[in-house]
Design a protein around this motif. Structure first.
Motif, PDB file in Angstrom:
ATOM      1  N   ASP A 152       0.608  -1.368   0.444  1.00 46.73           N
ATOM      2  CA  ASP A 152      -0.625  -0.076   0.155  1.00 46.73           C
ATOM      3  C   ASP A 152       0.697   1.421   0.306  1.00 46.73           C
ATOM      4  O   ASP A 152       0.124   2.023  -1.026  1.00 46.73           O
ATOM      5  CB  ASP A 152      -1.039   0.069   0.818  1.00 46.73           C
ATOM      6  CG  ASP A 152      -2.181  -1.154   1.469  1.00 46.73           C
ATOM      7  OD1 ASP A 152      -2.780  -1.132  -0.166  1.00 46.73           O
ATOM      8  OD2 ASP A 152      -2.101  -2.169   1.972  1.00 46.73           O
ATOM      9  N   ARG A 153       1.814   1.145   0.496  1.00 47.32           N
ATOM     10  CA  ARG A 153       2.600   2.803   0.975  1.00 47.32           C
ATOM     11  C   ARG A 153       3.107   2.598  -0.371  1.00 47.32           C
ATOM     12  O   ARG A 153       3.580   3.937  -0.504  1.00 47.32           O
ATOM     13  CB  ARG A 153       3.487   2.265   1.803  1.00 47.32           C
ATOM     14  CG  ARG A 153       3.530   2.433   3.777  1.00 47.32           C
ATOM     15  CD  ARG A 153       4.493   2.500   4.303  1.00 47.32           C
ATOM     16  NE  ARG A 153       5.340   0.728   4.786  1.00 47.32           N
ATOM     17  CZ  ARG A 153       6.234   0.743   4.251  1.00 47.32           C
ATOM     18  NH1 ARG A 153       6.920   1.380   3.371  1.00 47.32           N
ATOM     19  NH2 ARG A 153       6.627  -0.402   4.772  1.00 47.32           N
ATOM     20  N   LEU A 154       3.889   1.589  -1.371  1.00 44.46           N
ATOM     21  CA  LEU A 154       4.834   2.231  -2.366  1.00 44.46           C
ATOM     22  C   LEU A 154       3.057   1.929  -3.937  1.00 44.46           C
ATOM     23  O   LEU A 154       3.820   3.219  -3.937  1.00 44.46           O
ATOM     24  CB  LEU A 154       5.126   0.405  -2.879  1.00 44.46           C
ATOM     25  CG  LEU A 154       5.963   0.163  -4.825  1.00 44.46           C
ATOM     26  CD1 LEU A 154       7.026   1.109  -4.191  1.00 44.46           C
ATOM     27  CD2 LEU A 154       6.517  -0.545  -3.867  1.00 44.46           C
ATOM     28  N   SER A 155       2.454   2.225  -3.508  1.00 47.36           N
ATOM     29  CA  SER A 155       1.074   2.074  -4.549  1.00 47.36           C
ATOM     30  C   SER A 155       1.278   3.298  -4.314  1.00 47.36           C
ATOM     31  O   SER A 155       0.708   4.098  -5.428  1.00 47.36           O
ATOM     32  CB  SER A 155       0.668   1.263  -4.229  1.00 47.36           C
ATOM     33  OG  SER A 155      -1.147   1.344  -5.328  1.00 47.36           O
ATOM     34  N   GLU A 156       1.028   3.219  -3.295  1.00 44.75           N
ATOM     35  CA  GLU A 156       1.053   5.307  -3.125  1.00 44.75           C
ATOM     36  C   GLU A 156       1.721   6.087  -3.410  1.00 44.75           C
ATOM     37  O   GLU A 156       1.250   7.290  -4.144  1.00 44.75           O
ATOM     38  CB  GLU A 156       0.934   6.325  -0.878  1.00 44.75           C
ATOM     39  CG  GLU A 156      -1.111   5.303  -1.220  1.00 44.75           C
ATOM     40  CD  GLU A 156      -1.571   4.892   0.550  1.00 44.75           C
ATOM     41  OE1 GLU A 156      -0.443   5.466   0.983  1.00 44.75           O
ATOM     42  OE2 GLU A 156      -2.428   4.601   1.205  1.00 44.75           O
ATOM     43  N   GLN A 157       2.932   5.938  -3.897  1.00 42.21           N
ATOM     44  CA  GLN A 157       3.921   6.739  -4.137  1.00 42.21           C
ATOM     45  C   GLN A 157       4.284   6.966  -5.545  1.00 42.21           C
ATOM     46  O   GLN A 157       4.710   7.076  -6.634  1.00 42.21           O
ATOM     47  CB  GLN A 157       4.986   6.495  -3.493  1.00 42.21           C
ATOM     48  CG  GLN A 157       5.194   7.222  -1.676  1.00 42.21           C
ATOM     49  CD  GLN A 157       7.055   6.194  -1.063  1.00 42.21           C
ATOM     50  OE1 GLN A 157       7.014   7.089  -1.555  1.00 42.21           O
ATOM     51  NE2 GLN A 157       6.671   5.335  -0.784  1.00 42.21           N
ATOM     52  N   LEU A 158       3.657   5.728  -6.340  1.00 37.76           N
ATOM     53  CA  LEU A 158       3.210   5.574  -7.972  1.00 37.76           C
ATOM     54  C   LEU A 158       1.975   6.066  -8.316  1.00 37.76           C
ATOM     55  O   LEU A 158       1.651   6.810  -7.542  1.00 37.76           O
ATOM     56  CB  LEU A 158       3.406   4.330  -7.519  1.00 37.76           C
ATOM     57  CG  LEU A 158       4.655   3.435  -7.228  1.00 37.76           C
ATOM     58  CD1 LEU A 158       4.608   1.784  -7.681  1.00 37.76           C
ATOM     59  CD2 LEU A 158       5.948   4.461  -8.369  1.00 37.76           C
ATOM     60  N   PRO A 159       2.025   6.878  -9.556  1.00 31.84           N
ATOM     61  CA  PRO A 159       1.379   7.254 -10.323  1.00 31.84           C
ATOM     62  C   PRO A 159      -0.394   6.310  -9.939  1.00 31.84           C
ATOM     63  O   PRO A 159      -0.771   5.685 -10.116  1.00 31.84           O
ATOM     64  CB  PRO A 159       1.835   7.220 -12.027  1.00 31.84           C
ATOM     65  CG  PRO A 159       3.077   6.975 -11.919  1.00 31.84           C
ATOM     66  CD  PRO A 159       3.775   6.206 -10.975  1.00 31.84           C
TER      67      PRO A 159
END
Length: 308
Positions: A274-281
């Motif tokens: 979730d944390r990684l996904s939030e920092q992607l477009p």
């Protein structure tokens, strides 16, 4: 239990070399031809085809409905500059300005036949962490099922949609599992692909080459002629362990506007995905811990490509 990197680095080189040779021997043994491929596959494989049956049907419905996207080069009429359009000579005499035509690209009309196949490169995570943490959240099983879903759903659509399946791990960033010109045509061939993917994850060296794999997939598919190009990266989101920053992955995902790129995270330690996904477009990353969501995610990816 994870072995710290500093402990791995402290192991003498000759011991590491011997371990790698044993690893390679075990890997090659696992991939030896087997008259009954099922006997060497992970236990869950017998259920995989049944698990993805409904998702296969949903994806096939989507594939059958996709329209041509590629722009056609044709005469654009009613222009204010260009070559004089003979059909509008009278309008020219009366002072009409839009009496020219010129060659250009135009969006295809709805229902226009697709002249070139769409292209998909499915970049799968076959790193050691996929195998190591499979017992924790089933990430490797989910990844194998996702690959099987694509192989079964795309059968019969070769003229409309061609796909490759490649893998990445600590050893390599372009492990070839399925080539677009030689897709598996029956259950035995598909299961052999899954067997190879599972074995690579089990015996590969540690490390992560997600960024390199994504960059190579984008550049290689962009060099091909296609109606539309897609790169979908499957990952367990375990990037920070290897010092890969989200912004680095983000830059690669958005590096070529002509290729539709997305990342689907099939595993997560805590809220890592979730944390990684939030920092992607936005619209380019998805957390999917339930395979039933894959057809909906793929539908969103393909539809967004059509609208871009």
């Amino acid at each position: 239990m994870l072995v710290p990197d500093w402990e791995k680095e402290a192991v003498p080189e000759h011991v590491q070399k011997a371990a790698r040779e044993m690893n390679r021997a075990a890997y090659q043994e696992r991939l030896r031809p087997d008259p009954d491929v099922r006997t060497r596959l992970p236990p869950c494989t017998d259920q995989m085809s049944g698990n993805v049956r409904k998702q296969v049907q949903s994806l096939r419905v989507l594939l059958s409905s996709l329209q041509a996207k590629g722009k056609e080069r044709q005469w654009l009429k009613h222009q204010t500059s260009g070559e004089l359009d003979d059909a509008k000579l009278i309008e020219g005499i009366t002072g009409e300005r839009t009496i020219y035509k010129r060659r250009g690209e135009q969006e295809p009309e709805l229902g226009t036949p697709q002249e070139k196949p769409k292209r998909l490169k499915l970049v799968t995570d076959v790193s050691g962490s996929m195998y190591r943490f499979n017992g924790y959240d089933g990430r490797l099983d989910r990844m194998l099922e996702a690959a099987l879903l694509v192989m079964e759903a795309f059968e019969g659509y070769e003229q409309k949609f061609r796909y490759d399946i490649v893998g990445h791990s600590g050893e390599d960033y372009r492990v070839e599992f399925v080539r677009s010109d030689r897709p598996p045509t029956d259950n035995k061939q598909r299961l052999q692909v899954l067997k190879t993917m599972h074995a690579h994850s089990q015996f590969c060296l540690s490390g992560d080459r997600t960024v390199e794999a994504t960059r190579h997939a984008i550049s290689s598919i962009a060099a091909e002629e296609s109606d539309e190009a897609f790169v979908i990266v499957l990952s367990d989101a375990n990037l920070e362990r290897y010092g890969i920053r989200p912004e680095e992955f983000r830059r690669v995902l958005t590096s070529n506007p002509d290729v539709n790129t997305s990342a689907i995270f099939l595993g997560s330690l805590g809220d890592q995905a979730d944390r990684l996904s939030e920092q992607l477009p936005s619209g380019r990353s998805f957390v999917c811990l339930d395979l039933k969501k894959i057809p909906q995610i793929l539908q969103q990816i393909f539809r967004s490509g059509m609208l871009s």
